[in-house]
Design a protein around this motif. Sequence first.
Motif, mmCIF file in Angstrom:
data_model
loop_
_atom_site.group_PDB
_atom_site.id
_atom_site.type_symbol
_atom_site.label_atom_id
_atom_site.label_comp_id
_atom_site.label_asym_id
_atom_site.label_seq_id
_atom_site.Cartn_x
_atom_site.Cartn_y
_atom_site.Cartn_z
ATOM 1 N N PRO A 205 0.833 -1.218 0.000
ATOM 2 C CA PRO A 205 0.000 0.000 0.000
ATOM 3 C C PRO A 205 0.861 1.259 0.000
ATOM 4 N N VAL A 206 0.265 2.335 -0.470
ATOM 5 C CA VAL A 206 0.941 3.623 -0.489
ATOM 6 C C VAL A 206 0.993 4.191 0.929
ATOM 7 N N ASN A 207 2.123 4.799 1.265
ATOM 8 C CA ASN A 207 2.334 5.430 2.581
ATOM 9 C C ASN A 207 2.218 4.436 3.730
ATOM 10 N N GLN A 208 2.611 3.197 3.474
ATOM 11 C CA GLN A 208 2.594 2.194 4.534
ATOM 12 C C GLN A 208 3.988 1.651 4.832
ATOM 13 N N GLY A 209 5.010 2.424 4.451
ATOM 14 C CA GLY A 209 6.374 1.981 4.707
ATOM 15 C C GLY A 209 6.705 0.760 3.868
ATOM 16 N N ARG A 210 7.296 -0.219 4.505
ATOM 17 C CA ARG A 210 7.685 -1.451 3.816
ATOM 18 C C ARG A 210 6.686 -2.580 4.050
ATOM 19 N N SER A 211 5.528 -2.246 4.539
ATOM 20 C CA SER A 211 4.525 -3.281 4.804
ATOM 21 C C SER A 211 4.045 -3.886 3.491
ATOM 22 N N LYS A 212 4.037 -5.209 3.450
ATOM 23 C CA LYS A 212 3.573 -5.932 2.276
ATOM 24 C C LYS A 212 2.463 -6.891 2.691
ATOM 25 N N TYR A 213 1.477 -7.006 1.838
ATOM 26 C CA TYR A 213 0.331 -7.861 2.113
ATOM 27 C C TYR A 213 0.173 -8.869 0.979
ATOM 28 N N GLY B 70 -10.660 -14.484 -4.268
ATOM 29 C CA GLY B 70 -9.417 -14.119 -3.597
ATOM 30 C C GLY B 70 -9.630 -13.830 -2.123
ATOM 31 N N VAL B 71 -8.513 -13.787 -1.397
ATOM 32 C CA VAL B 71 -8.521 -13.499 0.039
ATOM 33 C C VAL B 71 -7.343 -12.577 0.334
ATOM 34 N N ILE B 72 -7.590 -11.542 1.123
ATOM 35 C CA ILE B 72 -6.533 -10.620 1.527
ATOM 36 C C ILE B 72 -6.860 -10.055 2.904
ATOM 37 N N GLU B 73 -5.839 -9.889 3.722
ATOM 38 C CA GLU B 73 -6.007 -9.261 5.028
ATOM 39 C C GLU B 73 -5.640 -7.787 4.903
ATOM 40 N N VAL B 74 -6.622 -6.916 5.128
ATOM 41 C CA VAL B 74 -6.472 -5.482 4.891
ATOM 42 C C VAL B 74 -6.403 -4.775 6.234
ATOM 43 N N ASP B 75 -5.199 -4.691 6.800
ATOM 44 C CA ASP B 75 -5.033 -4.004 8.076
ATOM 45 C C ASP B 75 -4.738 -2.517 7.905
ATOM 46 N N PHE B 76 -4.521 -2.072 6.683
ATOM 47 C CA PHE B 76 -4.169 -0.665 6.445
ATOM 48 C C PHE B 76 -5.402 0.193 6.140
ATOM 49 N N VAL B 77 -6.605 -0.404 6.174
ATOM 50 C CA VAL B 77 -7.850 0.337 5.963
ATOM 51 C C VAL B 77 -8.746 0.103 7.167
ATOM 52 N N GLU B 78 -9.356 1.161 7.682
ATOM 53 C CA GLU B 78 -10.208 1.048 8.857
ATOM 54 C C GLU B 78 -11.618 0.601 8.463
ATOM 55 N N PRO B 79 -12.196 -0.339 9.218
ATOM 56 C CA PRO B 79 -13.574 -0.768 8.927
ATOM 57 C C PRO B 79 -14.588 0.276 9.383
ATOM 58 N N ASP C 234 -8.688 6.714 0.345
ATOM 59 C CA ASP C 234 -7.802 6.551 -0.803
ATOM 60 C C ASP C 234 -7.086 5.195 -0.800
ATOM 61 N N PRO C 235 -6.584 4.679 0.343
ATOM 62 C CA PRO C 235 -5.975 3.338 0.308
ATOM 63 C C PRO C 235 -6.933 2.250 -0.184
ATOM 64 N N LEU C 236 -8.224 2.343 0.163
ATOM 65 C CA LEU C 236 -9.188 1.351 -0.311
ATOM 66 C C LEU C 236 -9.406 1.478 -1.814
ATOM 67 N N ASN C 237 -9.443 2.715 -2.317
ATOM 68 C CA ASN C 237 -9.621 2.916 -3.753
ATOM 69 C C ASN C 237 -8.445 2.352 -4.549
ATOM 70 N N LYS C 238 -7.228 2.533 -4.035
ATOM 71 C CA LYS C 238 -6.051 1.989 -4.722
ATOM 72 C C LYS C 238 -6.054 0.458 -4.679
ATOM 73 N N LEU C 239 -6.494 -0.099 -3.575
ATOM 74 C CA LEU C 239 -6.603 -1.553 -3.499
ATOM 75 C C LEU C 239 -7.644 -2.065 -4.484
ATOM 76 N N GLU C 240 -8.741 -1.381 -4.609
ATOM 77 C CA GLU C 240 -9.778 -1.790 -5.556
ATOM 78 C C GLU C 240 -9.244 -1.769 -6.984
ATOM 79 N N ALA C 241 -8.462 -0.741 -7.332
ATOM 80 C CA ALA C 241 -7.885 -0.669 -8.672
ATOM 81 C C ALA C 241 -6.925 -1.837 -8.913
ATOM 82 N N LYS C 242 -6.156 -2.210 -7.894
ATOM 83 C CA LYS C 242 -5.237 -3.338 -8.025
ATOM 84 C C LYS C 242 -6.001 -4.640 -8.252
#
Length: 570
Positions: free
Chosen positions: A269-277, A323-332, A343-351
């Motif tokens: 994700p953008v602006n999440q440092g080196r976090s990879k999901y 698919g399955v993904i754990e999305v800890d960088f977006v608040e429910p 914006d992070p959710l919109n970028k994930l949706e585009a991906k």
Amino acid sequence: EMCRGPCGAVQIHIDVIPGGGGRGGSNGPMMAVRDNGGGMDRAALHRMMSFGVSSSSTTRIGRYGNGFKSSSMRLGADALVLSSDRHSGQLVAGLLSYTFLRCVDAQDVVVPIVEWDRSGQSSTADEAAAARREERLKTLVRWGPGFDEARLLKELRKLQPHGTLVLVYNLWETGSGLLELDLFSDLTDVRTRRSLDADVANTAPHHLRPDRSAVRQKYFGYQTSLRQYVEILYWKHPPGFEIWLRGEQVRPRNIVKDLKYVKVETYTPVNQGRSKYKIYIGFAREAPLADAQGFNLYHKNRLIKPMWEVYKSPSSVGRGVIGVIEVDFVEPSHDKQDFEKTDPLNKLEAKLKQLTPQYWKQQGRRVGYQAADPLPPTAKEIRERELEAARAQAEAAADEADDNLQSELGSSALFGYRQGGRRRRLPSHMQDYRLYHGSSQSSQRATCATRGGGGPGTPPPLSAEAAEHFVIHASSMAAGESEDDAEEVEVEVVYDDETDDEVAVVTEKASAAQAQGTSAVATPQGGMRDVEAIEGADEHVRAAERDASNAQVEAAAQAAAEVAGQVGIK
């Protein structure tokens, strides 16, 4: 809160029990949720039943403090909470009643809470506080599900030493007077009135209705079945954690295990440092018959957004991709059924929109979608092709070598004679056949030019004294042995009465050596002069080699000696 450590494994029991009647309650069924967690004291229960108050941590998804209130009010109008605290031993009861607030026309949300000590006695000493406590107890009993104080204490003692019980009653009804929840068609489940089976049966083609209905129920059954929803509620099921629904344990289900040809993609994700999901994507096991697609989004191990269909196409592109993904960088969101539109959710949706058709085109041929791209060869197929090419190359090289060998041997009288119209290669002991005789130390080789003998090239005759004994060297030249290693066997020379010629008789030991495929080299004891056998002698010995019996070998040797006598070997 869930109890861990000394409290042992956490269990949650969800059941349906009959109502207790009373003014606030009804004779209808109640939803009961009980756990053996750590329980709550008065302060903790007050926070739970207050709007906008949250005690969430970084490992839990609560944020707004409205989870219990919104969920219980969605099921029914009223909720009674009983809890036994494991630390203080305090017994508490609280009431969140829409029926009560509406009937008294309350301007504020009033939540009566009553507490007892471990033995069930009131711990209030002050008269004013005792009067207020008594007023709250009356409200709770009057608007509760029909429990008096004795019944409340009885239910609380069942929870000891720790645990919590939530009773939701006055369940909501439809406009026709039926309960919104279907509690009786399946006594091991809690379902809604909406029927996915009926929806699919009305819209799907006739020949696809049964299969598609079952597949859709498998992946979208969480919309109507509480059991199926709880099965996929956790991405990784907590160890030792059990959920029981109406007396039967719910078996957790990992969605990834229901997929085939699973591929793992990495998303940063953008602006999440080196976090990879990790994004797990694959085809439903029922593909291409699976009329289901979408991504299941988890947040801190808890399902928030199931079967999110990000890609839609009028064609079959994308069908069956899950698919399955754990999305800890977006608040429910506050109801834990969606995510905040950020914006992070919109970028994930585009991906995910890009990933769905890409995966479908790459892997669609594996499940039967002919519109997908041709499959690249697998590693196994590549290895098989390489082995086949190497095998063909080796066979071609062997054929070429064999052709060269046949060409070289075609001009050889030793290897190239024909039998039955085809070339036949002689055995090794016949290739090394040599007949030595002579009496002088300097060897002289003579070649027989004619079969009748007596002409030029005819070897000089042997005297009777020199030909009385021969020595046969039996050796396997194909095995790489030298003549020095050969086995020596004596051969006796006898005379034929009619022709007065000498005939060589092979002894038993020499016959055995010849039958085993070894070469025979004969050397007279008295000299080193050698003479090559003529063609007629070779043919007789070849005939003897084709039959390994001792009698035939002996006869062939005698015939060879006769031919040798005709050319001057005496």
